[in-house]
Write an enzyme that holds these catalytic residues in place. Structure first.
Site, PDB file in Angstrom:
ATOM      1  N   SER A   1     144.591  69.460 -12.378  1.00 38.12           N
ATOM      2  CA  SER A   1     145.886  68.790 -12.313  1.00 38.12           C
ATOM      3  C   SER A   1     145.791  67.400 -12.900  1.00 38.12           C
ATOM      4  O   SER A   1     144.749  66.753 -12.830  1.00 38.12           O
ATOM      5  CB  SER A   1     146.341  68.684 -10.865  1.00 38.12           C
ATOM      6  OG  SER A   1     145.464  67.808 -10.190  1.00 38.12           O
ATOM      7  N   LYS A   2     146.914  66.957 -13.453  1.00 35.91           N
ATOM      8  CA  LYS A   2     146.885  65.672 -14.156  1.00 35.91           C
ATOM      9  C   LYS A   2     146.710  64.499 -13.203  1.00 35.91           C
ATOM     10  O   LYS A   2     146.389  63.409 -13.638  1.00 35.91           O
ATOM     11  CB  LYS A   2     148.132  65.514 -15.015  1.00 35.91           C
ATOM     12  CG  LYS A   2     149.416  65.627 -14.265  1.00 35.91           C
ATOM     13  CD  LYS A   2     150.593  65.593 -15.229  1.00 35.91           C
ATOM     14  CE  LYS A   2     151.862  65.993 -14.506  1.00 35.91           C
ATOM     15  NZ  LYS A   2     152.662  66.963 -15.184  1.00 35.91           N
ATOM     16  N   ARG A   3     146.942  64.702 -11.909  1.00 40.72           N
ATOM     17  CA  ARG A   3     146.715  63.612 -10.960  1.00 40.72           C
ATOM     18  C   ARG A   3     145.217  63.357 -10.784  1.00 40.72           C
ATOM     19  O   ARG A   3     144.810  62.293 -10.389  1.00 40.72           O
ATOM     20  CB  ARG A   3     147.332  63.919  -9.590  1.00 40.72           C
ATOM     21  CG  ARG A   3     148.765  64.311  -9.630  1.00 40.72           C
ATOM     22  CD  ARG A   3     149.754  63.136  -9.611  1.00 40.72           C
ATOM     23  NE  ARG A   3     151.033  63.612 -10.100  1.00 40.72           N
ATOM     24  CZ  ARG A   3     151.692  63.111 -11.145  1.00 40.72           C
ATOM     25  NH1 ARG A   3     151.213  62.089 -11.811  1.00 40.72           N
ATOM     26  NH2 ARG A   3     152.837  63.613 -11.533  1.00 40.72           N
ATOM     27  N   LYS A   4     144.405  64.389 -11.018  1.00 44.96           N
ATOM     28  CA  LYS A   4     142.976  64.218 -10.764  1.00 44.96           C
ATOM     29  C   LYS A   4     142.141  64.190 -12.025  1.00 44.96           C
ATOM     30  O   LYS A   4     140.978  63.816 -12.007  1.00 44.96           O
ATOM     31  CB  LYS A   4     142.494  65.352  -9.856  1.00 44.96           C
ATOM     32  CG  LYS A   4     143.194  65.326  -8.518  1.00 44.96           C
ATOM     33  CD  LYS A   4     142.583  66.263  -7.520  1.00 44.96           C
ATOM     34  CE  LYS A   4     143.349  66.148  -6.205  1.00 44.96           C
ATOM     35  NZ  LYS A   4     143.349  67.373  -5.454  1.00 44.96           N
ATOM     36  N   ASN A   5     142.698  64.618 -13.127  1.00 42.92           N
ATOM     37  CA  ASN A   5     141.953  64.762 -14.370  1.00 42.92           C
ATOM     38  C   ASN A   5     142.952  64.605 -15.501  1.00 42.92           C
ATOM     39  O   ASN A   5     144.047  65.121 -15.391  1.00 42.92           O
ATOM     40  CB  ASN A   5     141.440  66.205 -14.450  1.00 42.92           C
ATOM     41  CG  ASN A   5     139.941  66.299 -14.437  1.00 42.92           C
ATOM     42  OD1 ASN A   5     139.250  65.538 -15.098  1.00 42.92           O
ATOM     43  ND2 ASN A   5     139.441  67.244 -13.679  1.00 42.92           N
TER      44      ASN A   5
END
Ligand code: GLU
Length: 504
Positions: free
Chosen positions: A252-256
């Site tokens: 996910s873009k929140r984590k990566n």
């Protein structure tokens, strides 16, 4: 038989690293068999699809070396390759299914469906269509359609029994038909849903193998049912494991960072990315870790694909990228640097922004250094201070992240519009509001003009910097908790987003 595979992205956002991963396996498999790899744009969601996203997908995949034999830009014998240009085909095929009784018009109103859903939730029943219109006599349904009554077309799906799916990687997968809804094939606006368009196109484009992410396994029964209803042979199905964050959750873009163009802007090499994406589910003979696409093509074997949840770890990618950089000759490396951001077009953009601020030529490099960086160094207190210490910085940044993700055309004017909109909605003076974004995007108090510099940085790198700002605020205890983020998302949807269609 000529092997034909495809990648079928929906142009509804930044090109995703997961798309490159799936494209890589499809391309390698087709090339190994001397076959063709096709790019098809699945833009049936008219509300969310944009020309800019389509262009970015083409640019990103081509940059990675994942070029295609047929596609919207190169043509081919099975075109058009953009679903929005194939509408009549889907209509015709849906009508065939209505005539043969495999599909039926459904006249249920949005209100009826909402009430049905609420009742199912209350009774803790499975959420799904109840077949209300399935038994309307064909002549009666045809009369209502001819009279212009609003309707969708649904696929008639068995209520019981087991659907057995043969997956090249997983063997037999069984899914109970009772869990499969009477899928909408043609929406109220006359456009097809993903399922119908995907099956019709895979057949007409003579796709022999569908290699896609495991998130599509639940769709397979609908697709197999469609193939059967049309009397067509289904392609072979093979579902790759989804990429994961290091904590094993879905990438996910929140984590990566997930945008391919972020990786380009941050100076990753395409061959390192392809190698890393290949490693996610494959090792060539000899258990090699370092391998290029040609090696993968030469020895590719679906039997060597592994299904263990592959972790996409940017630190490991960075190490691999460093390896590839060290293999280059100095001359090649210089060429790469030039291609990256040290070419005339990119430098001209910066020169234009820097010129009014330059007193000596020697000011240029320090003044623009942060534009070439991946991460800039950030300090939570300074970000908060820039936002007049209101404690609101994280919320503002989040709203802007969502606005930036949805912005149709990434240019200075559009960027200014997004920032202005959030400042107005949040009732903050624009200048104060912008202070936060100067800080987060540059790491400095004074920097180049904001809108132009974000346009130059690109959407993916800008979003990466905003996300990094969030991480720094969270670590300092002034960021958004998971709960706060949920609340904010709801508020964002209510206050900023008009109702839009949604579709696979
Ligand atoms: N349009 C779908 C996507 O965005 C394609 C899925 C498939 O490969 O069938 O991923």
């Amino acid at each position: 038989m000529t092997v034909r595979t495809r990648i079928a992205p929906s142009p509804t956002g930044a090109p995703h690293i997961g798309t490159a991963y799936i494209a890589l396996f499809n391309r390698v498999f087709a090339k190994h068999h001397g076959g063709q790899f096709i790019l098809r744009i699945e833009d049936t969601d008219q509300v969310r699809s944009t020309a800019e996203s389509e262009q970015a997908i083409l640019t990103a995949l081509r940059w990675l070396g994942l070029d295609w034999d047929e596609g919207p830009d190169v043509g081919g014998a099975h075109g058009p390759y953009r679903q929005s240009e194939r509408s009549a085909l889907y209509q015709d095929h849906a009508m065939q299914l209505v005539t043969s009784g495999h599909a039926y018009p459904c006249f249920c109103s949005a209100e009826r469906l909402a009430t049905l859903r609420r009742q199912q939730e209350e009774n803790q029943e499975r959420i799904g269509y109840d077949g209300h219109c399935a038994d309307i006599a064909a002549a009666e349904a045809a009369r209502r359609v001819a009279a212009g009554e609003a309707h969708v077309i649904r696929l008639r799906t068995p209520c019981e029994g087991i659907c057995s799916i043969q997956d090249r990687f997983r063997g037999e997968i069984e899914i109970g038909w009772e869990t499969v809804d009477d899928q909408i094939l043609i929406k109220g606006d006359g456009f097809p849903t993903y399922h119908l368009a995907n099956v019709v196109d895979d057949h007409l484009m003579e796709i022999t193998h569908v290699i896609r992410g495991e998130e599509w396994i639940p769709s397979a029964p609908k697709h197999l049912l469609l193939y059967e209803a049309f009397g067509w042979e289904a392609p072979e199905l093979a579902h790759l494991p989804l990429l994961r964050n290091p904590d094993k959750s879905k990438l996910s873009k929140r984590k990566n960072p997930t945008g391919i163009l972020y990786y380009r802007q941050a100076g990753f090499l395409p061959e390192a990315i392809c190698n890393y994406l290949g490693q996610m589910a494959y090792r060539p003979e000899g258990d090699l870790e370092i391998f290029d696409m040609e090696t993968m093509v030469a020895g590719f074997d679906l039997g060597r694909v592994s299904l263990g949840g592959p972790v996409f770890d940017i630190e490991k990618l960075r190490a691999l990228n460093g390896h590839y950089i060290r293999q280059l000759s100095a001359g090649d490396l210089l060429g790469r640097l030039r291609h990256w951001l040290l070419h005339d077009e990119s430098l001209l953009g910066l020169v234009g922004m820097a010129q009014p601020r330059l007193e000596q030529l020697a000011d240029f490099v320090p003044m623009t250094a942060y534009m070439f960086a991946d991460q800039v160094s950030l300090d939570a207190a300074a970000i908060d201070q820039a936002g007049t210490a209101s404690g609101k910085a994280a919320e503002w940044i989040q709203f802007v992240q969502w606005e930036f993700e949805r912005l149709a055309s990434w240019d200075a004017e559009g960027i200014r519009g997004c920032l202005q909109r959030v400042a107005t909605c949040e009732e903050v003076k624009f200048k104060k509001f912008l202070g936060v974004f100067f800080r987060v995007c540059s790491g400095r108090a004074a920097a180049l003009p904001l809108f132009e510099s974000l346009a130059w940085l690109g959407r993916d790198m800008t979003l990466r910097r905003l996300q990094y700002g969030q991480d720094v605020l969270r670590e300092a205890g002034v960021g958004l908790s998971k709960k706060a983020l949920k609340r904010l998302e709801k508020s964002y949807r209510e206050r900023y987003v008009e109702e839009g269609g949604k579709d696979g």
